[in-house]
Design a protein around this motif. Structure first.
Motif, short mmCIF file in Angstrom:
data_model
loop_
_atom_site.label_atom_id
_atom_site.label_comp_id
_atom_site.label_asym_id
_atom_site.label_seq_id
_atom_site.Cartn_x
_atom_site.Cartn_y
_atom_site.Cartn_z
N ASP A 243 0.82 -1.21 0.00
CA ASP A 243 0.00 0.00 0.00
C ASP A 243 0.86 1.26 0.00
O ASP A 243 0.53 2.25 -0.65
CB ASP A 243 -0.93 0.01 1.21
N LEU A 244 1.97 1.22 0.72
CA LEU A 244 2.85 2.39 0.77
C LEU A 244 3.36 2.75 -0.62
O LEU A 244 3.42 3.92 -0.99
CB LEU A 244 4.03 2.12 1.72
N GLY A 261 -2.91 -10.22 -6.00
CA GLY A 261 -3.86 -10.51 -4.93
C GLY A 261 -5.17 -11.00 -5.51
O GLY A 261 -5.46 -10.78 -6.69
N SER A 262 -5.97 -11.62 -4.67
CA SER A 262 -7.27 -12.11 -5.11
C SER A 262 -8.20 -10.93 -5.37
O SER A 262 -7.92 -9.79 -4.99
CB SER A 262 -7.88 -13.01 -4.04
N ARG A 263 -9.33 -11.22 -5.99
CA ARG A 263 -10.30 -10.15 -6.22
C ARG A 263 -10.82 -9.59 -4.90
O ARG A 263 -11.04 -8.38 -4.78
CB ARG A 263 -11.45 -10.68 -7.09
N ARG A 264 -11.01 -10.46 -3.90
CA ARG A 264 -11.49 -9.97 -2.59
C ARG A 264 -10.47 -9.05 -1.95
O ARG A 264 -10.80 -7.97 -1.46
CB ARG A 264 -11.79 -11.16 -1.67
N HIS A 265 -9.19 -9.46 -1.98
CA HIS A 265 -8.15 -8.61 -1.39
C HIS A 265 -7.95 -7.33 -2.20
O HIS A 265 -7.61 -6.28 -1.65
CB HIS A 265 -6.84 -9.38 -1.27
N GLU A 271 -10.59 -0.19 -0.96
CA GLU A 271 -11.32 0.47 0.13
C GLU A 271 -10.35 1.14 1.09
O GLU A 271 -10.58 2.27 1.54
CB GLU A 271 -12.18 -0.56 0.86
N ARG A 272 -9.24 0.46 1.42
CA ARG A 272 -8.24 1.05 2.31
C ARG A 272 -7.66 2.32 1.70
O ARG A 272 -7.51 3.35 2.37
CB ARG A 272 -7.10 0.06 2.56
N LEU A 273 -7.29 2.24 0.43
CA LEU A 273 -6.67 3.39 -0.22
C LEU A 273 -7.64 4.56 -0.30
O LEU A 273 -7.23 5.73 -0.23
CB LEU A 273 -6.19 3.00 -1.63
N ARG A 274 -8.92 4.26 -0.44
CA ARG A 274 -9.92 5.32 -0.52
C ARG A 274 -10.22 5.90 0.87
O ARG A 274 -10.20 7.13 1.06
CB ARG A 274 -11.21 4.79 -1.14
N GLU A 275 -10.50 5.02 1.84
CA GLU A 275 -10.98 5.48 3.14
C GLU A 275 -9.87 6.00 4.04
O GLU A 275 -10.06 6.98 4.76
CB GLU A 275 -11.72 4.33 3.84
N PHE A 277 -6.46 6.62 3.05
CA PHE A 277 -5.38 7.40 2.46
C PHE A 277 -5.88 8.46 1.49
O PHE A 277 -5.08 9.20 0.91
CB PHE A 277 -4.38 6.48 1.76
N GLY A 278 -7.18 8.54 1.30
CA GLY A 278 -7.77 9.65 0.56
C GLY A 278 -7.58 9.63 -0.94
O GLY A 278 -7.70 10.68 -1.59
N LEU A 279 -7.28 8.48 -1.52
CA LEU A 279 -7.14 8.43 -2.98
C LEU A 279 -8.51 8.56 -3.64
O LEU A 279 -9.49 8.01 -3.15
CB LEU A 279 -6.46 7.14 -3.43
N GLY A 280 -8.54 9.30 -4.76
CA GLY A 280 -9.78 9.51 -5.48
C GLY A 280 -10.09 8.39 -6.44
O GLY A 280 -9.26 7.50 -6.69
#
Length: 349
Positions: A243-244, A261-265, A271-275, A277-280
């Motif tokens: 992610d970094l 990674g799998s589709r689930r991951h 979701e992590r990057l959006r919620e 880390f604020g990525l659009g």
């Protein structure tokens, strides 16, 4: 290993420095089918030695013959650039092996001090995109900051060509998959950098021609500032590392950013990057995940092939909808119930 353009330019400069007469040959335009695209380069010295190519070999043979028999001065009168066409007639097409009446237009340029080849090579080394303007009357060359890619532009007075730095692949994670990806990328003339801060992973990882970094992935990406000739692929399955790298890579000019990674991951990662880390949405849409084209990959080598194929497609401007991405392939084969009997639901790609 250097890319072919750099090899041609370096050979031309070395021959010139050694006192040999040298021609730099550029494919400027083609009509119909042709073996090499516009922008292709070849260098030929007074002994008839060559680096690079402008056809499948037949045009090269004719140029070598002319240089050996007539000399460079006859080919380029008064040391000035000359324009030459092959394959205009059916007879020429047959003689030079051009397919289906294809025509190739070349500019032949005598290499001299004012050709500025050392300056052009230095710009490539420093990852600066360069526009090179050749005056067809005097042979003088002007170099300016330019776009990274583009077809040659030929007028009555000048030939303008575009040179960019070598394509670069940054891999996050040292492992079997990164080794196979590195080998493929090197064979395709990519510069390859593998980043893994985990000492136990790096301890047994080495490959000639690859730079191995122990930096944190985000530090490496920020230091290298990925440009439009850089691809970044995260391979560790560890969000603390992947992610970094992805956060900064997705906000760079990199032409490709992907993660395994799998589709689930992959959905959780988005979701992590959006919620957190604020990525659009535009930045998240640029993330290739799961990375690769769907080819039913099972082994690390096959997964590497799948990913490298998608990287090359992106490099060549192929839209994502043209090849079948991994997620779409899985949805078609696995979710649709039409998967071959030997394709397991846990297929890694």
């Amino acid at each position: 290993m250097e890319d072919l353009d750099t090899q041609v330019l370096r050979a031309a400069q070395a021959w010139h420095a050694a006192g040999l007469p040298v021609l730099l040959v550029t494919v400027t335009r083609t009509w119909g089918s042709s073996p090499r695209p516009p922008g292709s380069l070849m260098a030929i010295n007074g002994r008839g030695e060559t680096v690079g190519s402008v056809s499948g070999g037949c045009i090269e043979d004719d140029l070598i013959r002319r240089v050996r028999e007539e000399g460079l001065d006859a080919v380029c009168a008064q040391g000035r650039p000359a324009t030459l066409r092959y394959g205009i007639s059916a007879d020429q097409a047959h003689r030079f092996g051009l397919p289906c009446g294809g025509t190739v237009e070349l500019v032949l340029e005598p290499v001299a001090a004012h050709s500025q080849l050392p300056e052009l090579l230095q710009a490539n080394l420093e990852r600066r995109s360069t526009e090179r303007r050749l005056d067809l009357h005097s042979g003088a060359v002007d170099l300016q900051l330019g776009r990274r890619d583009g077809v040659p532009e030929l007028s009555d007075d000048a030939l303008v060509t575009h040179f960019g730095p070598r394509h670069r692949l940054i891999l996050i994670g040292a492992g079997d998959l990164s080794r196979f990806l590195s080998q493929m990328a090197l064979s395709l003339n990519f510069e390859v950098i593998v980043c893994d801060p985990r000492e136990e992973q790096r301890a047994s990882w080495s490959l000639d021609g690859v730079t191995l970094s122990h930096e944190m992935p985000d530090d490496l990406v920020l230091r290298l500032q990925p440009d439009a000739r850089t691809a970044v692929v995260a391979l560790t399955h560890d969000p603390k590392l992947d992610d970094l790298a992805l956060i900064d890579a997705l906000q760079s000019e990199a032409f490709y950013v992907g993660a395994i990674g799998s589709r689930r991951h992959t959905a959780l990662r988005r979701e992590r990057l959006r919620e957190h880390f604020g990525l659009g949405e535009a930045e998240l849409d640029a993330l290739h995940g799961p990375a690769g084209l769907y080819i039913g990959s099972k082994t690390p080598a096959e997964i590497a092939l799948s990913i490298m194929a998608e990287v090359v497609a992106a490099k060549n401007g192929i839209q994502r909808a043209t090849p079948v991405p991994v997620a779409e392939g899985k949805a078609t084969w696995l979710d649709g119930g039409a998967a071959p009997a030997d394709l397991p639901a846990s297929c890694p790609v």
